[in-house]
Design a protein around this motif. Sequence first.
Motif, PDB file in Angstrom:
ATOM      1  N   ILE A 167      75.116  60.046 128.040  1.00 46.45           N
ATOM      2  CA  ILE A 167      75.871  59.219 129.002  1.00 46.45           C
ATOM      3  C   ILE A 167      76.027  57.839 128.385  1.00 46.45           C
ATOM      4  O   ILE A 167      75.072  57.294 127.820  1.00 46.45           O
ATOM      5  N   LEU A 168      77.222  57.284 128.493  1.00 53.70           N
ATOM      6  CA  LEU A 168      77.455  55.909 128.048  1.00 53.70           C
ATOM      7  C   LEU A 168      77.797  55.056 129.273  1.00 53.70           C
ATOM      8  O   LEU A 168      78.703  55.405 130.053  1.00 53.70           O
ATOM      9  N   ILE A 169      77.047  53.960 129.427  1.00 52.70           N
ATOM     10  CA  ILE A 169      77.290  53.034 130.547  1.00 52.70           C
ATOM     11  C   ILE A 169      77.623  51.673 129.931  1.00 52.70           C
ATOM     12  O   ILE A 169      77.014  51.288 128.934  1.00 52.70           O
ATOM     13  N   SER A 170      78.575  50.949 130.524  1.00 50.25           N
ATOM     14  CA  SER A 170      78.649  49.525 130.154  1.00 50.25           C
ATOM     15  C   SER A 170      78.744  48.708 131.424  1.00 50.25           C
ATOM     16  O   SER A 170      79.295  49.161 132.440  1.00 50.25           O
ATOM     17  N   ILE A 171      78.181  47.503 131.338  1.00 49.27           N
ATOM     18  CA  ILE A 171      78.149  46.620 132.507  1.00 49.27           C
ATOM     19  C   ILE A 171      77.963  45.190 132.014  1.00 49.27           C
ATOM     20  O   ILE A 171      77.424  44.974 130.913  1.00 49.27           O
ATOM     21  N   LEU A 172      78.402  44.229 132.801  1.00 44.81           N
ATOM     22  CA  LEU A 172      78.275  42.823 132.383  1.00 44.81           C
ATOM     23  C   LEU A 172      76.823  42.389 132.350  1.00 44.81           C
ATOM     24  O   LEU A 172      75.995  42.832 133.159  1.00 44.81           O
ATOM     25  N   SER A 173      76.525  41.488 131.401  1.00 41.92           N
ATOM     26  CA  SER A 173      75.153  41.024 131.228  1.00 41.92           C
ATOM     27  C   SER A 173      74.741  40.087 132.356  1.00 41.92           C
ATOM     28  O   SER A 173      75.571  39.346 132.900  1.00 41.92           O
ATOM     29  N   ALA A 174      73.440  40.121 132.615  1.00 45.15           N
ATOM     30  CA  ALA A 174      72.889  39.245 133.656  1.00 45.15           C
ATOM     31  C   ALA A 174      73.163  37.779 133.322  1.00 45.15           C
ATOM     32  O   ALA A 174      73.347  36.955 134.202  1.00 45.15           O
ATOM     33  N   GLU A 175      73.232  37.453 132.014  1.00 49.58           N
ATOM     34  CA  GLU A 175      73.408  36.035 131.652  1.00 49.58           C
ATOM     35  C   GLU A 175      74.876  35.623 131.620  1.00 49.58           C
ATOM     36  O   GLU A 175      75.194  34.473 131.342  1.00 49.58           O
ATOM     37  N   SER A 176      75.799  36.554 131.900  1.00 46.43           N
ATOM     38  CA  SER A 176      77.217  36.185 131.805  1.00 46.43           C
ATOM     39  C   SER A 176      77.600  35.241 132.944  1.00 46.43           C
ATOM     40  O   SER A 176      77.069  35.325 134.054  1.00 46.43           O
ATOM     41  N   THR A 194      82.418  44.556 154.641  1.00 44.40           N
ATOM     42  CA  THR A 194      83.695  45.010 154.069  1.00 44.40           C
ATOM     43  C   THR A 194      83.474  45.405 152.614  1.00 44.40           C
ATOM     44  O   THR A 194      84.399  45.718 151.900  1.00 44.40           O
ATOM     45  N   ARG A 195      82.215  45.369 152.178  1.00 42.10           N
ATOM     46  CA  ARG A 195      81.954  45.528 150.749  1.00 42.10           C
ATOM     47  C   ARG A 195      82.097  46.967 150.288  1.00 42.10           C
ATOM     48  O   ARG A 195      81.464  47.857 150.805  1.00 42.10           O
ATOM     49  N   THR A 196      82.949  47.163 149.322  1.00 41.73           N
ATOM     50  CA  THR A 196      83.056  48.492 148.727  1.00 41.73           C
ATOM     51  C   THR A 196      82.688  48.416 147.250  1.00 41.73           C
ATOM     52  O   THR A 196      82.723  49.398 146.545  1.00 41.73           O
ATOM     53  N   TRP A 197      82.371  47.213 146.771  1.00 42.73           N
ATOM     54  CA  TRP A 197      81.969  47.099 145.374  1.00 42.73           C
ATOM     55  C   TRP A 197      81.039  45.914 145.200  1.00 42.73           C
ATOM     56  O   TRP A 197      80.946  45.045 146.058  1.00 42.73           O
ATOM     57  N   PHE A 198      80.327  45.882 144.077  1.00 47.50           N
ATOM     58  CA  PHE A 198      79.225  44.947 143.884  1.00 47.50           C
ATOM     59  C   PHE A 198      79.364  44.286 142.505  1.00 47.50           C
ATOM     60  O   PHE A 198      78.645  44.629 141.572  1.00 47.50           O
ATOM     61  N   PRO A 199      80.298  43.333 142.396  1.00 50.51           N
ATOM     62  CA  PRO A 199      80.602  42.778 141.072  1.00 50.51           C
ATOM     63  C   PRO A 199      79.453  41.982 140.463  1.00 50.51           C
ATOM     64  O   PRO A 199      79.466  41.709 139.265  1.00 50.51           O
ATOM     65  N   GLU A 200      78.475  41.597 141.273  1.00 48.71           N
ATOM     66  CA  GLU A 200      77.341  40.841 140.717  1.00 48.71           C
ATOM     67  C   GLU A 200      76.316  41.778 140.062  1.00 48.71           C
ATOM     68  O   GLU A 200      75.356  41.334 139.444  1.00 48.71           O
ATOM     69  N   ASP A 205      69.964  44.956 136.638  1.00 47.36           N
ATOM     70  CA  ASP A 205      69.851  46.003 137.676  1.00 47.36           C
ATOM     71  C   ASP A 205      69.787  47.383 137.041  1.00 47.36           C
ATOM     72  O   ASP A 205      69.033  48.255 137.482  1.00 47.36           O
ATOM     73  N   ILE A 206      70.598  47.580 136.004  1.00 45.79           N
ATOM     74  CA  ILE A 206      70.643  48.915 135.372  1.00 45.79           C
ATOM     75  C   ILE A 206      69.321  49.191 134.653  1.00 45.79           C
ATOM     76  O   ILE A 206      68.743  50.278 134.779  1.00 45.79           O
ATOM     77  N   LYS A 207      68.811  48.170 133.930  1.00 40.33           N
ATOM     78  CA  LYS A 207      67.526  48.373 133.236  1.00 40.33           C
ATOM     79  C   LYS A 207      66.444  48.702 134.250  1.00 40.33           C
ATOM     80  O   LYS A 207      65.636  49.617 134.044  1.00 40.33           O
ATOM     81  N   GLN A 208      66.442  47.973 135.353  1.00 38.83           N
ATOM     82  CA  GLN A 208      65.408  48.199 136.375  1.00 38.83           C
ATOM     83  C   GLN A 208      65.492  49.622 136.928  1.00 38.83           C
ATOM     84  O   GLN A 208      64.489  50.322 137.036  1.00 38.83           O
ATOM     85  N   LEU A 209      66.691  50.065 137.254  1.00 37.75           N
ATOM     86  CA  LEU A 209      66.775  51.409 137.854  1.00 37.75           C
ATOM     87  C   LEU A 209      66.446  52.497 136.834  1.00 37.75           C
ATOM     88  O   LEU A 209      65.831  53.512 137.186  1.00 37.75           O
ATOM     89  N   GLU A 287      78.714  41.859 127.595  1.00 38.39           N
ATOM     90  CA  GLU A 287      78.383  43.120 128.262  1.00 38.39           C
ATOM     91  C   GLU A 287      77.335  43.853 127.436  1.00 38.39           C
ATOM     92  O   GLU A 287      77.144  43.543 126.253  1.00 38.39           O
ATOM     93  N   ASP A 288      76.671  44.796 128.039  1.00 31.54           N
ATOM     94  CA  ASP A 288      75.733  45.656 127.311  1.00 31.54           C
ATOM     95  C   ASP A 288      76.192  47.100 127.456  1.00 31.54           C
ATOM     96  O   ASP A 288      76.753  47.478 128.493  1.00 31.54           O
ATOM     97  N   PHE A 289      75.946  47.874 126.402  1.00 26.32           N
ATOM     98  CA  PHE A 289      76.143  49.328 126.474  1.00 26.32           C
ATOM     99  C   PHE A 289      74.773  49.981 126.571  1.00 26.32           C
ATOM    100  O   PHE A 289      73.819  49.540 125.915  1.00 26.32           O
ATOM    101  N   PHE A 290      74.684  51.032 127.357  1.00 27.92           N
ATOM    102  CA  PHE A 290      73.458  51.829 127.452  1.00 27.92           C
ATOM    103  C   PHE A 290      73.804  53.261 127.085  1.00 27.92           C
ATOM    104  O   PHE A 290      74.816  53.782 127.550  1.00 27.92           O
TER     105      PHE A 290
END
Length: 296
Positions: A167-176, A194-200, A205-209, A287-290
């Motif tokens: 699986i390849l994941i990418s997401i913005l870095s916490a420090e961005s 009204t939230r359907t997405w979580f841009p923060e 968060d990904i490392k923690q989960l 961003e980071d790739f996992f």
Amino acid sequence: MASPLKSLVDDDDGYDKSLTVYKVHSSGHQPREDFIRTILPEQLASIGDGKSINIIGLGAGEGNIDMEMLSQLRRKHPGVLLDNEVVEPSAHRILRYKERAAQMFHLDPVNFTWNQMTASEFEEQWRQRNITKKIDFIHMLHMLYYVEDPGATVRFYQSLLRKNGKILISILSAESGYVKMWKAFSTQLNPPGTRTWFPERNTADIKQLLDEAGIQYQSYKSPAVLDITDCFTEGNEAGELILNFLTETVNFRKTAPQELRDGVLRTLRDPQCCTEKNGRILLNKNEDFFILEASD
Ligand SMILES: C[S@@+](CC[C@H](N)C(=O)[O-])C[C@H]1O[C@@H](n2cnc3c(N)ncnc32)[C@H](O)[C@@H]1O
């Protein structure tokens, strides 16, 4: 009270215009491309059974990065059938993807299945149909902002992997700067209820989960910046479009309450979010790739 802000996600034309300007003002695509062209092919060298490679692309957008990944897979696994399930809720973006795919793969076809739906709907459909097909490569690039429970999503998709699958994941870095701005203003920009997405949502968060679920992974940093200088000149067309994109809001400067507008601009300019170079203001959008493997 209803929010005065209209989401850019619901405005295909506005989104496209903003995205185009955003891309032009982004530098540092090179590390992303380097990752896709050098590190990823090595990571995917051992997937598949020699005859076919089954792929699921979640939140594939217009397919730009998918095309690059499919080309790399072709090179690494010549003569192997690529079977690609595209999962993307926007009809508009699927159409663009189809046009590109038809141009790029007309000589050497890829088997595409188009799923105009969300990652959760695709998961539900997969469960209901009791599909037993195993998957070799699943990617979710900048997609996990849009699911309610990213841990459950990752676990479900990991369960679909064939031995050696990835699986390849990418997401913005916490420090961005982007994440920092959204952390500060998510309640106003994207009101609860009204939230359907979580841009923060971000790398932390990904490392923690992944750590909590005991899922092994490798991660790679991909540095990038966005030139936001024009955002600080009121009426500058490029600046307004970039601001719309960053806040995911139609006509942000005109429709946001003054306090919010000033707060967002102040935060974007904060040295914790950006650097200044040769008179330009550069927002950190690292961003980071996992890369995750199949669980045994
Ligand atoms: C930021 S774009 C990323 C596009 C592409 N993966 C990339 O990295 O260049 C996010 C994409 O996810 C799609 N999306 C939004 N909600 C989704 C969901 N719940 N499930 C799957 N995809 C979703 C959007 O329509 C959009 O095309």
